[in-house]
Write a protein that holds these residues in place. Structure first.
Motif, mmCIF file in Angstrom:
data_model
loop_
_atom_site.group_PDB
_atom_site.id
_atom_site.type_symbol
_atom_site.label_atom_id
_atom_site.label_comp_id
_atom_site.label_asym_id
_atom_site.label_seq_id
_atom_site.Cartn_x
_atom_site.Cartn_y
_atom_site.Cartn_z
ATOM 1 N N HIS A 1 4.799 7.744 -7.703
ATOM 2 C CA HIS A 1 5.268 8.928 -8.425
ATOM 3 C C HIS A 1 6.443 9.617 -7.740
ATOM 4 O O HIS A 1 7.278 10.214 -8.410
ATOM 5 N N VAL A 2 6.501 9.536 -6.410
ATOM 6 C CA VAL A 2 7.548 10.274 -5.694
ATOM 7 C C VAL A 2 8.627 9.358 -5.125
ATOM 8 O O VAL A 2 9.723 9.816 -4.797
ATOM 9 N N GLY A 3 8.336 8.070 -5.004
ATOM 10 C CA GLY A 3 9.328 7.128 -4.501
ATOM 11 C C GLY A 3 9.446 7.169 -2.987
ATOM 12 O O GLY A 3 8.895 8.047 -2.311
ATOM 13 N N ILE A 4 10.176 6.202 -2.468
ATOM 14 C CA ILE A 4 10.416 6.109 -1.032
ATOM 15 C C ILE A 4 11.685 5.298 -0.834
ATOM 16 O O ILE A 4 11.990 4.388 -1.607
ATOM 17 N N SER A 5 12.428 5.629 0.199
ATOM 18 C CA SER A 5 13.625 4.847 0.505
ATOM 19 C C SER A 5 13.251 3.669 1.385
ATOM 20 O O SER A 5 12.212 3.673 2.062
ATOM 21 N N LEU A 6 14.094 2.660 1.374
ATOM 22 C CA LEU A 6 13.840 1.480 2.199
ATOM 23 C C LEU A 6 13.819 1.844 3.674
ATOM 24 O O LEU A 6 12.955 1.379 4.428
ATOM 25 N N HIS A 7 14.749 2.692 4.101
ATOM 26 C CA HIS A 7 14.816 3.043 5.521
ATOM 27 C C HIS A 7 13.602 3.858 5.945
ATOM 28 O O HIS A 7 13.123 3.726 7.079
ATOM 29 N N ILE B 1 6.532 0.715 -14.655
ATOM 30 C CA ILE B 1 6.534 0.355 -16.073
ATOM 31 C C ILE B 1 5.099 0.160 -16.570
ATOM 32 O O ILE B 1 4.740 0.575 -17.682
ATOM 33 N N GLU B 2 4.263 -0.447 -15.743
ATOM 34 C CA GLU B 2 2.864 -0.638 -16.105
ATOM 35 C C GLU B 2 2.179 0.705 -16.370
ATOM 36 O O GLU B 2 1.465 0.873 -17.370
ATOM 37 N N GLN B 3 2.416 1.670 -15.501
ATOM 38 C CA GLN B 3 1.822 2.990 -15.703
ATOM 39 C C GLN B 3 2.459 3.712 -16.874
ATOM 40 O O GLN B 3 1.789 4.469 -17.595
ATOM 41 N N ALA B 4 3.758 3.493 -17.090
ATOM 42 C CA ALA B 4 4.436 4.124 -18.225
ATOM 43 C C ALA B 4 3.819 3.681 -19.541
ATOM 44 O O ALA B 4 3.633 4.491 -20.462
ATOM 45 N N THR C 1 7.059 12.055 -14.589
ATOM 46 C CA THR C 1 5.790 11.814 -13.907
ATOM 47 C C THR C 1 5.856 10.625 -12.967
ATOM 48 O O THR C 1 5.285 10.646 -11.868
ATOM 49 N N LEU C 2 6.572 9.588 -13.370
ATOM 50 C CA LEU C 2 6.565 8.331 -12.618
ATOM 51 C C LEU C 2 7.756 8.165 -11.676
ATOM 52 O O LEU C 2 7.972 7.081 -11.139
ATOM 53 N N GLY C 3 8.526 9.212 -11.483
ATOM 54 C CA GLY C 3 9.571 9.154 -10.477
ATOM 55 C C GLY C 3 10.870 8.520 -10.924
ATOM 56 O O GLY C 3 11.724 8.210 -10.090
ATOM 57 N N PHE C 4 11.038 8.300 -12.242
ATOM 58 C CA PHE C 4 12.330 7.837 -12.727
ATOM 59 C C PHE C 4 13.327 8.991 -12.655
ATOM 60 O O PHE C 4 12.951 10.169 -12.761
ATOM 61 N N HIS C 5 14.583 8.654 -12.509
ATOM 62 C CA HIS C 5 15.613 9.685 -12.364
ATOM 63 C C HIS C 5 15.680 10.579 -13.599
ATOM 64 O O HIS C 5 15.796 11.797 -13.503
ATOM 65 N N ASP C 6 15.613 9.957 -14.768
ATOM 66 C CA ASP C 6 15.604 10.690 -16.034
ATOM 67 C C ASP C 6 15.122 9.738 -17.125
ATOM 68 O O ASP C 6 14.750 8.591 -16.849
ATOM 69 N N GLU D 1 0.826 -1.199 0.000
ATOM 70 C CA GLU D 1 0.000 0.000 0.000
ATOM 71 C C GLU D 1 0.866 1.257 0.000
ATOM 72 O O GLU D 1 0.569 2.233 -0.697
ATOM 73 N N LEU D 2 1.942 1.210 0.776
ATOM 74 C CA LEU D 2 2.852 2.358 0.851
ATOM 75 C C LEU D 2 3.548 2.586 -0.487
ATOM 76 O O LEU D 2 3.654 3.725 -0.961
ATOM 77 N N LEU D 3 4.019 1.509 -1.114
ATOM 78 C CA LEU D 3 4.674 1.625 -2.418
ATOM 79 C C LEU D 3 3.704 2.143 -3.474
ATOM 80 O O LEU D 3 4.057 2.997 -4.303
ATOM 81 N N ASP D 4 2.467 1.626 -3.464
ATOM 82 C CA ASP D 4 1.473 2.069 -4.438
ATOM 83 C C ASP D 4 1.171 3.556 -4.281
ATOM 84 O O ASP D 4 0.942 4.263 -5.265
#
Length: 276
Positions: free
Chosen positions: A181-187, A221-224, A240-245, A174-177
């Motif tokens: 768009h903005v991402g999250i770190s493991l920690h 990738i699914e959303q892309a 839009t999807l939080g990729f670096h570039d 749920e957190l990842l979903d």
């Protein structure tokens, strides 16, 4: 003649991964490190050749790709090539958030660790660190390396996922979903869910069959694909999807789909057969 000079190559960088102070990849054919110390732990694997080194006035040697070298902070050591072919190595310099200083004495006693799983995990982490944008994956791989090093130095056993596995995995999903768009770190995820990083990864993989960083990339990738078929440009989709570039999107998209985002987008016009 210049062609007869010993060949040396060195590459170093500081990744944006908590706990890793520096990454160093090097090839030495005729080099000797003088005695010195580090403020950090030096975790090294060999890719080729042999190295001879002294740690706390005791000499050691390592050859081939089987072993892992762990040199503790604050303890004098040197290093030198053994033969004309030299050695190729990859180093991670780790701060005390990964391994506490109190474990230094145990590392002095046995600086060469024969552990195929640990060696493989370190190799995988280096591969992830080459792509600086894949921070979530690098954090995940470092967590398992940390756990494995503790098991050698501190006799700690990893916690086995228990009855809370599915609940914790679902909360992480749920957190990842919510953060696609903005991402999250493991920690950060571990702190939010009050769970140890490696335990969190094990629960997720046991429940869903893949590690969380792989799940997150797949969802992106699914959303892309949808956005590309809606007519959005690859560079815009990447942002839009939080990729670096765009290059980051291209690499993962091609690995998943067997074609680039731009070529995939062109199928919407009917000029090419759809991929499925």
């Amino acid at each position: 003649m210049s062609g007869d000079r010993p060949r040396t190559s060195v590459s170093a960088w500081r990744p944006q991964v908590p706990g890793i102070a520096e990454v160093l990849h090097a090839h030495f054919t005729d080099h000797a490190y003088p005695a010195h110390t580090h403020d950090t732990w030096d975790l090294m694997i060999l890719d080729d050749g042999a190295v001879d080194f002294a740690l706390d006035r005791h000499r050691h040697g390592a050859t081939g790709t089987a072993g892992v070298l762990l040199l503790p902070p604050g303890v004098p050591h040197d290093g030198r090539t053994v033969n004309a072919s030299g050695f190729r190595k990859r180093n991670l310099y780790l701060d005390d958030s990964v391994l506490p200083q109190r474990l230094a004495g145990r590392a002095v006693d046995a600086p060469v660790v024969t552990d195929g799983l640990l060696r493989r995990r370190i190799h995988q982490l280096h591969a992830a660190l080459v792509h600086t944008e894949d921070r979530f994956e690098a954090e995940s791989r470092l967590s398992f390396i940390t756990e494995r090093l503790h098991s050698h130095l501190d006799a700690l056993k990893p916690r086995t996922p228990g009855h809370e596995t599915n609940r914790l995995a679902a909360r992480l999903r749920e957190l990842l979903d919510a953060r696609i768009h903005v991402g999250i770190s493991l920690h950060e995820a571990a702190a939010i869910l009050y769970a140890h990083p490696t335990h969190l990864i094990r629960c997720f993989k046991q429940t869903y069959g893949l590690p969380p960083h792989t799940y997150l990339t797949g969802k992106r990738i699914e959303q892309a694909r949808r956005l590309l078929l809606d007519g959005r440009r690859p560079a815009e989709v990447a942002t839009t999807l939080g990729f670096h570039d765009q290059a980051h999107l291209n690499r993962h998209f091609t690995r998943h789909m067997g074609t680039t985002p731009a070529r995939y987008a062109r199928t919407r016009s009917g000029s090419a057969a759809p991929p499925f």
